[in-house]
Enzyme design. Structure first.
Site, mmCIF file in Angstrom:
data_model
loop_
_atom_site.group_PDB
_atom_site.id
_atom_site.type_symbol
_atom_site.label_atom_id
_atom_site.label_comp_id
_atom_site.label_asym_id
_atom_site.label_seq_id
_atom_site.Cartn_x
_atom_site.Cartn_y
_atom_site.Cartn_z
ATOM 1 N N ASP A 240 0.851 -1.183 0.000
ATOM 2 C CA ASP A 240 0.000 0.000 0.000
ATOM 3 C C ASP A 240 0.894 1.243 0.000
ATOM 4 O O ASP A 240 1.851 1.328 0.771
ATOM 5 C CB ASP A 240 -0.904 -0.011 1.238
ATOM 6 N N ILE A 241 0.585 2.193 -0.873
ATOM 7 C CA ILE A 241 1.433 3.380 -1.032
ATOM 8 C C ILE A 241 1.319 4.338 0.161
ATOM 9 O O ILE A 241 2.227 5.146 0.405
ATOM 10 C CB ILE A 241 1.121 4.104 -2.375
ATOM 11 N N ASN B 122 -12.426 -3.372 2.941
ATOM 12 C CA ASN B 122 -13.391 -2.273 2.993
ATOM 13 C C ASN B 122 -14.298 -2.440 1.786
ATOM 14 O O ASN B 122 -13.830 -2.389 0.654
ATOM 15 C CB ASN B 122 -12.686 -0.914 2.927
ATOM 16 N N GLN C 105 -14.177 2.047 1.248
ATOM 17 C CA GLN C 105 -13.599 1.572 -0.022
ATOM 18 C C GLN C 105 -13.418 2.755 -0.964
ATOM 19 O O GLN C 105 -14.385 3.403 -1.357
ATOM 20 C CB GLN C 105 -14.494 0.512 -0.684
ATOM 21 N N HIS D 85 -9.991 -5.632 -2.799
ATOM 22 C CA HIS D 85 -8.640 -5.881 -2.297
ATOM 23 C C HIS D 85 -8.681 -6.163 -0.810
ATOM 24 O O HIS D 85 -9.503 -5.594 -0.087
ATOM 25 C CB HIS D 85 -7.708 -4.691 -2.599
ATOM 26 N N HIS E 174 -6.716 -5.976 2.709
ATOM 27 C CA HIS E 174 -5.611 -5.319 3.413
ATOM 28 C C HIS E 174 -4.978 -6.316 4.381
ATOM 29 O O HIS E 174 -5.684 -7.013 5.117
ATOM 30 C CB HIS E 174 -6.121 -4.134 4.237
HETATM 31 P P1 5GP Z 1 -9.558 1.129 0.327
HETATM 32 O O1 5GP Z 1 -9.751 2.374 1.122
HETATM 33 O O2 5GP Z 1 -10.229 1.203 -1.035
HETATM 34 O O3 5GP Z 1 -9.919 -0.119 1.097
HETATM 35 O O4 5GP Z 1 -8.012 0.992 0.108
HETATM 36 C C1 5GP Z 1 -7.338 1.561 -0.975
HETATM 37 C C2 5GP Z 1 -5.890 1.563 -0.609
HETATM 38 O O5 5GP Z 1 -5.143 1.746 -1.787
HETATM 39 C C3 5GP Z 1 -5.518 2.692 0.353
HETATM 40 O O6 5GP Z 1 -4.994 2.135 1.548
HETATM 41 C C4 5GP Z 1 -4.473 3.499 -0.425
HETATM 42 O O7 5GP Z 1 -3.400 3.936 0.371
HETATM 43 C C5 5GP Z 1 -4.023 2.521 -1.499
HETATM 44 N N1 5GP Z 1 -3.618 3.182 -2.729
HETATM 45 C C6 5GP Z 1 -4.263 4.204 -3.357
HETATM 46 N N2 5GP Z 1 -3.614 4.543 -4.490
HETATM 47 C C7 5GP Z 1 -2.539 3.710 -4.564
HETATM 48 C C8 5GP Z 1 -1.493 3.580 -5.521
HETATM 49 O O8 5GP Z 1 -1.398 4.289 -6.531
HETATM 50 N N3 5GP Z 1 -0.568 2.605 -5.277
HETATM 51 C C9 5GP Z 1 -0.634 1.802 -4.179
HETATM 52 N N4 5GP Z 1 0.331 0.892 -4.024
HETATM 53 N N5 5GP Z 1 -1.606 1.904 -3.266
HETATM 54 C C10 5GP Z 1 -2.550 2.852 -3.455
#
Ligand code: 5GP
Ligand code: ZN
Length: 135
Positions: free
Chosen positions: A29-30, A85, A92, A98, A100
């Site tokens: 995660d970035i 999420n 999300q 995805h 985590h």
């Molecule tokens: P969500 O909130 O949808 O469950 O998680 C999305 C995750 O993707 C977040 O934790 C965010 O930091 C990560 N993320 C968003 N953009 C990028 C990206 O360009 N590269 C990577 N490696 N992770 C990302």
């Protein structure tokens, strides 16, 4: 497909990839909430867990288990949070399913402490029956 994670899997956007097989892909995660915060995703673009069937589903589960084992072996965390999420209201942001994987350590900054809600016996019974029937 205008999906950030599909683009990462296609190599159009760089990532710190840690695993890939025929069904799944995993990268760091970035914006990690802990060192080693890893995302594990199915190669097929689905938004919800219910969108996965058959080997796409079992492939994701197998890859998740492998990645978790790798994170445990490499980083020796004291514990892990493993979660999805699903839906904007649940946090999300990326509409590609995805999982985590977040390594945890005593006293770290990660916080999932949320207060529980009150539910009556009647509500427990009604909700459990409703879900059971739907399953
Ligand atoms: P969500 O909130 O949808 O469950 O998680 C999305 C995750 O993707 C977040 O934790 C965010 O930091 C990560 N993320 C968003 N953009 C990028 C990206 O360009 N590269 C990577 N490696 N992770 C990302
Ligand atoms: Zn996608």
């Amino acid at each position: 497909m205008d999906c950030l994670f599909c683009k990462i899997m296609a190599g159009e956007i760089p990532s710190y990839k840690v695993y890939e097989d025929g069904f799944a892909f995993a990268f760091l995660d970035i914006n990690p909430i802990a060192a080693g915060h890893t995302l594990v995703l199915p190669k097929v673009h689905v938004t919800k867990l219910a969108g996965l069937e058959g080997e796409a589903l079992s492939g994701l589960a197998a890859a998740l288990k492998r990645v978790v084992a790798g994170v445990e072996s490499a980083l020796e965390p004291e514990g892990l949070n493993i979660f999805i999420n699903q839906g904007e209201v649940a946090g999300q942001v990326i509409a590609h399913l995805h999982v985590h994987v977040v390594p945890r350590a005593q006293g770290d900054e990660v916080c999932f402490d949320v207060p529980s809600i009150e539910m009556s016996e009647k509500e427990f019974k009604e909700i459990s029956e409703k879900i059971t029937t739907a399953i």
